[in-house]
Write an enzyme that holds these catalytic residues in place. Structure first.
Site, mmCIF file in Angstrom:
data_model
loop_
_atom_site.group_PDB
_atom_site.id
_atom_site.type_symbol
_atom_site.label_atom_id
_atom_site.label_comp_id
_atom_site.label_asym_id
_atom_site.label_seq_id
_atom_site.Cartn_x
_atom_site.Cartn_y
_atom_site.Cartn_z
ATOM 1 N N ASN A 6 0.858 -1.190 0.000
ATOM 2 C CA ASN A 6 0.000 0.000 0.000
ATOM 3 C C ASN A 6 0.895 1.242 0.000
ATOM 4 O OD1 ASN A 6 -1.834 2.027 0.499
ATOM 5 N ND2 ASN A 6 -2.348 1.355 2.576
ATOM 6 N N LYS A 8 0.016 4.295 -0.047
ATOM 7 C CA LYS A 8 -0.613 5.456 0.625
ATOM 8 C C LYS A 8 -0.363 6.703 -0.246
ATOM 9 C CE LYS A 8 0.117 3.165 5.007
ATOM 10 N NZ LYS A 8 0.111 3.278 6.442
ATOM 11 N N HIS A 91 -9.693 0.855 4.955
ATOM 12 C CA HIS A 91 -8.394 1.084 5.613
ATOM 13 C C HIS A 91 -8.579 2.056 6.780
ATOM 14 C CE1 HIS A 91 -4.276 2.280 6.366
ATOM 15 N NE2 HIS A 91 -3.911 1.164 5.743
ATOM 16 N N GLU A 93 -6.856 4.425 7.891
ATOM 17 C CA GLU A 93 -6.582 5.843 7.629
ATOM 18 C C GLU A 93 -7.785 6.509 6.970
ATOM 19 O OE1 GLU A 93 -2.816 5.352 5.672
ATOM 20 O OE2 GLU A 93 -1.884 4.849 7.588
ATOM 21 N N GLU A 158 -5.500 -5.274 10.561
ATOM 22 C CA GLU A 158 -4.411 -4.313 10.767
ATOM 23 C C GLU A 158 -4.646 -3.525 12.056
ATOM 24 O OE1 GLU A 158 -2.452 -3.098 6.888
ATOM 25 O OE2 GLU A 158 -4.318 -1.965 6.939
ATOM 26 N N GLY A 164 2.558 1.695 10.912
ATOM 27 C CA GLY A 164 3.517 2.794 10.754
ATOM 28 C C GLY A 164 4.363 3.075 11.985
ATOM 29 N N SER A 194 3.392 -2.751 10.403
ATOM 30 C CA SER A 194 4.846 -2.809 10.570
ATOM 31 C C SER A 194 5.467 -4.147 10.156
ATOM 32 C CB SER A 194 5.249 -2.443 12.000
ATOM 33 O OG SER A 194 4.859 -1.107 12.262
HETATM 34 C C1 PEP Z 1 -0.922 -0.074 6.337
HETATM 35 O O1 PEP Z 1 -1.181 1.100 6.557
HETATM 36 O O2 PEP Z 1 -1.696 -0.772 5.659
HETATM 37 C C2 PEP Z 1 0.288 -0.644 6.929
HETATM 38 C C3 PEP Z 1 0.302 -1.911 7.170
HETATM 39 O O3 PEP Z 1 1.327 0.230 7.180
HETATM 40 P P1 PEP Z 1 2.772 -0.125 7.802
HETATM 41 O O4 PEP Z 1 3.265 -1.376 7.122
HETATM 42 O O5 PEP Z 1 3.607 1.062 7.523
HETATM 43 O O6 PEP Z 1 2.549 -0.377 9.261
#
Ligand code: PEP
Length: 234
Positions: A6, A8, A91, A93, A158, A164, A194
């Site tokens: 992703n 973003k 998601h 966000e 998630e 992040g 992460s």
């Molecule tokens: C995400 O936002 O889908 C995600 C998994 O981000 P990160 O890998 O940076 O934690």
């Protein structure tokens, strides 16, 4: 395994083109058989020529319409132009920062399901919910209005507190949540939060984990390829 990247709000169209070419070369050269998804920004939606059949380009978001007056949004017509048939929905966000309600999320889900899209549907709890031991109750509430029987559904768990931060959820915690989800969710289950080259082996070994959704550690193609490489033979 499924490996989904992703982007973003990162990477240019020029870099996305280079990214997909490099990724494609890596996949062919190493005979990678996993399912690979890349979700670039809306301005970089393109397949950029011929790519391996196990690489799919998807949209991070779209409005549930063919076209119309929805300033700043893209719809089905714009996705069709680039033959995009995969979308991320729900998601955290978009839920938290863009204030998408469960109602709108369910509306998007229904629309893109009707269009036969593969949908990666995201759920995840906040740190507060987790501290109150209400994780599963909260996660089930994020399935309100969602057809869990949809054959092109992939679910991504998630935990928001792991996104992040550089610190993934612990193996036992992921295992516990994915096993609880598995009771009602027959679709592939991904973990996100992460994921990186140093923890992919452990995450990929979790019984109900069918793949990963990766943000920051996938924005550079070399890093995404290293994660895929380290996740082999699990
Ligand atoms: C995400 O936002 O889908 C995600 C998994 O981000 P990160 O890998 O940076 O934690």
């Amino acid at each position: 395994m499924i490996y989904a990247s992703n982007f973003k709000t990162n990477n240019t169209r020029a870099y996305t083109k280079e990214y997909i070419k490099t990724l494609d070369k890596f996949i062919s050269k190493n005979s990678i058989k996993d399912e690979i998804y890349v979700f670039p920004t809306a301005t970089s939606l393109d397949i950029f020529g011929d790519i391996s059949s196990n690489i799919t380009i998807g949209a991070q978001n779209a409005y549930p319409v063919k076209n119309g007056s929805y300033t700043g949004e893209i719809g089905l017509e714009q996705l069709d132009e680039f033959d995009i048939k995969t979308i991320l929905i729900g998601h955290s966000e978009r839920r938290e920062i863009l204030k998408e309600s469960q109602e709108l999320i369910a509306q998007k889900f229904d629309f893109f399901k009707e269009q036969g899209f593969r949908i990666i549907y995201c759920i995840g709890e906040t740190k507060e919910i987790r501290d109150e031991n209400e994780t599963m109750e909260y996660l089930w509430s994020e399935f309100e209005g969602i057809d869990l029987g949809y054959e092109k559904l992939i679910v991504a768990y998630e935990p928001i507190w792991a996104i992040g931060t550089g610190v993934s959820a612990k193996k036992e915690d992921i295992d516990e949540v994915l096993s609880a989800l598995r009771v009602q969710v027959k679709s592939p289950l991904l973990y996100g939060g992460s994921v990186k080259s140093s923890n992919i082996k452990e995450i990929a070994s979790i019984k109900e984990c069918d793949g990963v959704l990766i943000g920051s550690a996938s924005w550079k193609v070399e890093s995404f390829c290293e994660i895929i490489k380290n996740g082999q033979n699990q």
